[in-house]
Design an enzyme around this catalytic site. Structure first.
Site, PDB file in Angstrom:
ATOM      1  CD  GLU A  49      -1.637  -2.417   1.631  1.00  0.00           C
ATOM      2  OE1 GLU A  49      -0.428  -2.619   1.909  1.00  0.00           O
ATOM      3  OE2 GLU A  49      -2.505  -3.301   1.757  1.00  0.00           O
ATOM      4  CG  PHE A 111      -9.250  -9.457  11.885  1.00  0.00           C
ATOM      5  CD1 PHE A 111      -7.996  -9.877  12.313  1.00  0.00           C
ATOM      6  CD2 PHE A 111      -9.546  -9.517  10.531  1.00  0.00           C
ATOM      7  CE1 PHE A 111      -7.056 -10.346  11.411  1.00  0.00           C
ATOM      8  CE2 PHE A 111      -8.608  -9.993   9.622  1.00  0.00           C
ATOM      9  CZ  PHE A 111      -7.362 -10.403  10.064  1.00  0.00           C
ATOM     10  CD  GLN A 112      -6.989  -7.241   8.156  1.00  0.00           C
ATOM     11  OE1 GLN A 112      -7.918  -7.018   7.375  1.00  0.00           O
ATOM     12  NE2 GLN A 112      -5.839  -7.763   7.768  1.00  0.00           N
ATOM     13  CE  LYS A 161     -17.013  -6.348   4.754  1.00  0.00           C
ATOM     14  NZ  LYS A 161     -16.310  -7.572   5.145  1.00  0.00           N
ATOM     15  CG  MET A 473      23.047  11.450   1.593  1.00  0.00           C
ATOM     16  SD  MET A 473      24.305  12.499   0.807  1.00  0.00           S
ATOM     17  CE  MET A 473      23.348  13.270  -0.496  1.00  0.00           C
TER      18      MET A 473
HETATM   19  C1  LIG Z   1      12.809   5.419   4.429  1.00  0.00           C
HETATM   20  C2  LIG Z   1      14.132   6.047   4.704  1.00  0.00           C
HETATM   21  N1  LIG Z   1      14.978   5.483   5.583  1.00  0.00           N
HETATM   22  C3  LIG Z   1      16.198   6.046   5.814  1.00  0.00           C
HETATM   23  C4  LIG Z   1      16.574   7.187   5.181  1.00  0.00           C
HETATM   24  C5  LIG Z   1      17.931   7.830   5.471  1.00  0.00           C
HETATM   25  N2  LIG Z   1      18.739   7.851   4.239  1.00  0.00           N
HETATM   26  C6  LIG Z   1      18.873   8.958   3.460  1.00  0.00           C
HETATM   27  S1  LIG Z   1      19.821   8.696   2.136  1.00  0.00           S
HETATM   28  C7  LIG Z   1      20.115   7.107   2.578  1.00  0.00           C
HETATM   29  C8  LIG Z   1      20.994   6.216   1.756  1.00  0.00           C
HETATM   30  C9  LIG Z   1      20.451   5.962   0.409  1.00  0.00           C
HETATM   31  O1  LIG Z   1      21.213   4.935  -0.180  1.00  0.00           O
HETATM   32  P1  LIG Z   1      20.928   4.454  -1.645  1.00  0.00           P
HETATM   33  O2  LIG Z   1      19.475   4.224  -1.843  1.00  0.00           O
HETATM   34  O3  LIG Z   1      21.803   3.303  -1.975  1.00  0.00           O
HETATM   35  O4  LIG Z   1      21.301   5.727  -2.512  1.00  0.00           O
HETATM   36  P2  LIG Z   1      22.708   6.490  -2.654  1.00  0.00           P
HETATM   37  O5  LIG Z   1      22.793   7.488  -1.544  1.00  0.00           O
HETATM   38  O6  LIG Z   1      23.797   5.441  -2.556  1.00  0.00           O
HETATM   39  O7  LIG Z   1      22.652   7.138  -3.993  1.00  0.00           O
HETATM   40  C10 LIG Z   1      19.456   6.799   3.768  1.00  0.00           C
HETATM   41  C11 LIG Z   1      19.539   5.488   4.463  1.00  0.00           C
HETATM   42  C12 LIG Z   1      15.621   7.766   4.292  1.00  0.00           C
HETATM   43  N3  LIG Z   1      15.865   8.903   3.647  1.00  0.00           N
HETATM   44  N4  LIG Z   1      14.437   7.155   4.054  1.00  0.00           N
END
Ligand SMILES: Cc1ncc(C[n+]2csc(CCOP(=O)(O)OP(=O)(O)O)c2C)c(N)n1
Length: 569
Positions: A49, A111-112, A161, A473
């Site tokens: 979802e 439920f749910q 529902k 990042m």
């Molecule tokens: C749902 C979620 N969890 C954690 C983060 C923190 N976060 C920001 S950038 C990043 C790393 C992203 O890695 P990747 O998808 O491999 O992309 P890259 O930076 O290597 O291009 C994380 C964990 C986030 N933005 N969103």
């Protein structure tokens, strides 16, 4: 005419102009799914979802129309929360319809059962719990009106529902929205216009700050006219990219944490900032106490609660950007500003040429090469949907967008897993457009089951995984601020090519620079979705960077000799 609540839901969606919805069934929404057989609306079966909400969001951002997502009660509804929060932060108009347990069971831990209106209260523009069929038509009409008017945003309608099952008289005309407390049609006082004009005419070093609101209000033409008429350079927020063509001579580029150094310097040295449909996010301003210290500020913004929230402004113009600019433009006078443009030109220095493109091939593939080549092959006219991370910033730096609504990205919430589902929504909204997904190997894995949705819908989308084997990042922050202590950032990835093939999607791996262009060309010619696993340099870094909370002009620069950016001026 008598109709069931479920039939009324579809009929109202049709009358609101909806042609596609993204959803996932379950017990509490089953009456509505049962009534789908009588509707002309195309239902896209997602695999989670969260995907439905991102698809609705991508649809909305690409088209300017309201996107619709549907889920069942409990876990179906809670799975939507991330997508709803994403839409809320970026002012994206979506309507989410969730099934709820029977009204007699509410509060019994049935439920749910989840109190989804309670859960989503802080992340929706508005939400409703509907317990009678007779309330459905008016609620849906109000939800669409609220989602798209004023500052757009997500609205959730939770429908029990029994409300879906019971019947009542359907009266579309009699169900007009009645929202006496909701006033989205604000407009500034005349003297605010006069003050703004005076500031614009007296300014020697003005900068326009262009944000997402420009796209939302459909004001791209007016913004270009303002910039050209008064001869004002334009700096863009991440979500403002596309507000004026990258090739436009007044387009400075992106500002903020990973914006160009010269853009941030220009803002810091300005004597007037004209903020258009942007909200002074901390990623854009850096340290607020040293932000553009010598600049007066005009803020054109539809949401009054944004005025003076982060940055104190001199002239607020609260209203729809297009209307405000229509009013302002005839009075705006031409100015030369030769010194100002000379100064900005000097700030650019050598950085105007991003020499990572011009380096001899050292056998390494950089993300910048990949994005630059996709840009060149598509001439800046594709819709690019990014995920969150380094690749997102490189996309913003290296893909030169020519069209509005062509960069779709989670700016405010920074939601990993956004890209693939949002791209599916964008492609459904704009089947004529070329759609690229630019996604990290980490974020891709958050919503990769939507590959199945992509395959089932047979959409021609190109997926570029920027695969660096890291949560890039975060690894970069660990490199800069945590002494290279790479905790929980190296990734063991699946074989993305085999994975895509398991879904019947054509896929290929690229690790040489020379193979990028031919692969991009072949993907564009392929009849159907293609996934490209670009194996890029593992420890590459996004430069320049303003550390969180630092002064906007104090950027960490790319060390020479790889790429020289602007000098501190
Ligand atoms: C749902 C979620 N969890 C954690 C983060 C923190 N976060 C920001 S950038 C990043 C790393 C992203 O890695 P990747 O998808 O491999 O992309 P890259 O930076 O290597 O291009 C994380 C964990 C986030 N933005 N969103």
């Amino acid at each position: 005419m008598m109709k069931t609540g479920a039939e009324i839901i579809w009929e109202c969606l049709e009358r609101e102009g909806v042609s596609v919805v993204f959803g996932y069934p379950g017990g509490a929404i089953l009456p509505t799914y049962d009534a789908l057989k009588h509707s002309s609306i195309h239902h896209v079966l997602v695999r989670h979802e969260q995907g439905a909400t991102h698809m609705a969001d991508g649809y909305a951002r690409a088209s300017g129309k309201v996107g619709v997502a549907i889920a069942t009660s409990g876990p179906g509804a809670t799975n939507m929360v991330t997508g709803i929060a994403t839409a809320m932060m970026d002012s994206s108009p979506i309507v989410c319809i969730t099934g709820q347990v029977g009204s007699k069971l509410i509060g019994s831990d049935a439920f749910q059962e989840t109190d989804i209106t309670g859960v989503t209260l802080p992340v929706t523009k508005h939400n409703y719990l509907v317990t009678h069929a007779s309330e459905i038509a008016q609620t849906i009409r109000e939800a669409f009106y609220i989602a798209k008017s004023g500052r757009p945003g997500p609205v959730l309608i939770d429908i029990t529902k029994d409300a879906q099952q019971s019947s009542c008289e359907f009266d579309w005309e009699g169900a007009k929205p009645q929202l006496p407390g909701y006033r989205p049609d604000l407009s500034p006082e005349m003297d605010e216009y006069e003050k703004a004009l005076e500031l614009i005419h007296n300014s020697k070093r003005p900068v326009i700050l262009a944000g997402h609101g420009i796209m939302m209000s459909g004001a791209t033409r007016e913004v270009i006219e303002l910039a050209e008429r008064a001869n004002i350079p334009v700096a863009l927020t991440l979500l403002g990219i596309g507000a004026l063509p990258a090739s436009h001579p007044l387009n400075l580029g992106m500002m903020g944490m990973h914006g160009e150094a010269w853009v941030n310097h220009t803002i810091q040295d300005a004597d007037l900032l004209i903020a258009l449909g942007m909200r002074f996010d901390d990623r854009v301003t850096g340290n607020l106490s040293t932000y553009a210290p010598g600049a007066k500020k005009i803020h054109v913004e539809i949401d009054p609660s944004e005025i003076n929230k982060n940055v104190k402004v001199d002239v607020p113009l609260v209203g729809d950007l297009k209307d405000v600019l229509d009013q302002l433009l005839p009075e705006v006078e031409a100015r030369e500003r030769i010194e100002w443009f000379d100064y900005i030109q000097k700030l650019k220095g050598d950085a105007a040429v991003r020499d990572i493109q011009n380096l001899p091939d050292n056998g390494h593939l950089y993300a910048a090469h990949v994005i630059n080549d996709i840009w060149q092959q598509t001439h800046g006219h594709a819709i690019v949907v990014t995920d969150v991370g380094q690749h997102q910033m490189w996309e913003a730096q290296y893909y030169k967008h020519e069209d509005p609504r062509s960069l779709i990205t989670s700016g405010g919430l920074g939601t990993m897993g956004f890209a693939l589902p949002a791209a599916i929504g964008a492609k459904m909204a704009r089947p004529d457009a070329e759609v690229w997904v630019v996604v990290g190997d980490g974020g891709f894995q958050m919503t990769m089951p939507e590959l199945a949705t992509l395959a089932q819908e047979k959409l021609k989308i190109h997926i570029a995984i920027i695969n660096n084997g890291y949560l890039g990042m975060v690894r970069q922050w660990q490199e800069f601020f945590y002494e290279r202590n790479y905790q929980a950032t190296p990734l063991l990835n699946p074989d993305f090519v085999k994975l895509a093939e398991a879904f019947g999607i054509h896929a290929v791996k690229v690790d040489q620079r020379k193979d990028v262009i031919p692969t991009v060309q072949a993907a564009r010619e392929h009849d159907g979705p293609v996934l490209i696993d670009f194996q890029v340099e593992q420890e590459d870094t996004v430069y320049p960077m303003v550390p969180a909370g630092a002064d906007l002009h104090r950027m960490i620069r790319r060390p020479s000799p790889i790429v020289e950016t602007a000098t501190d001026a």
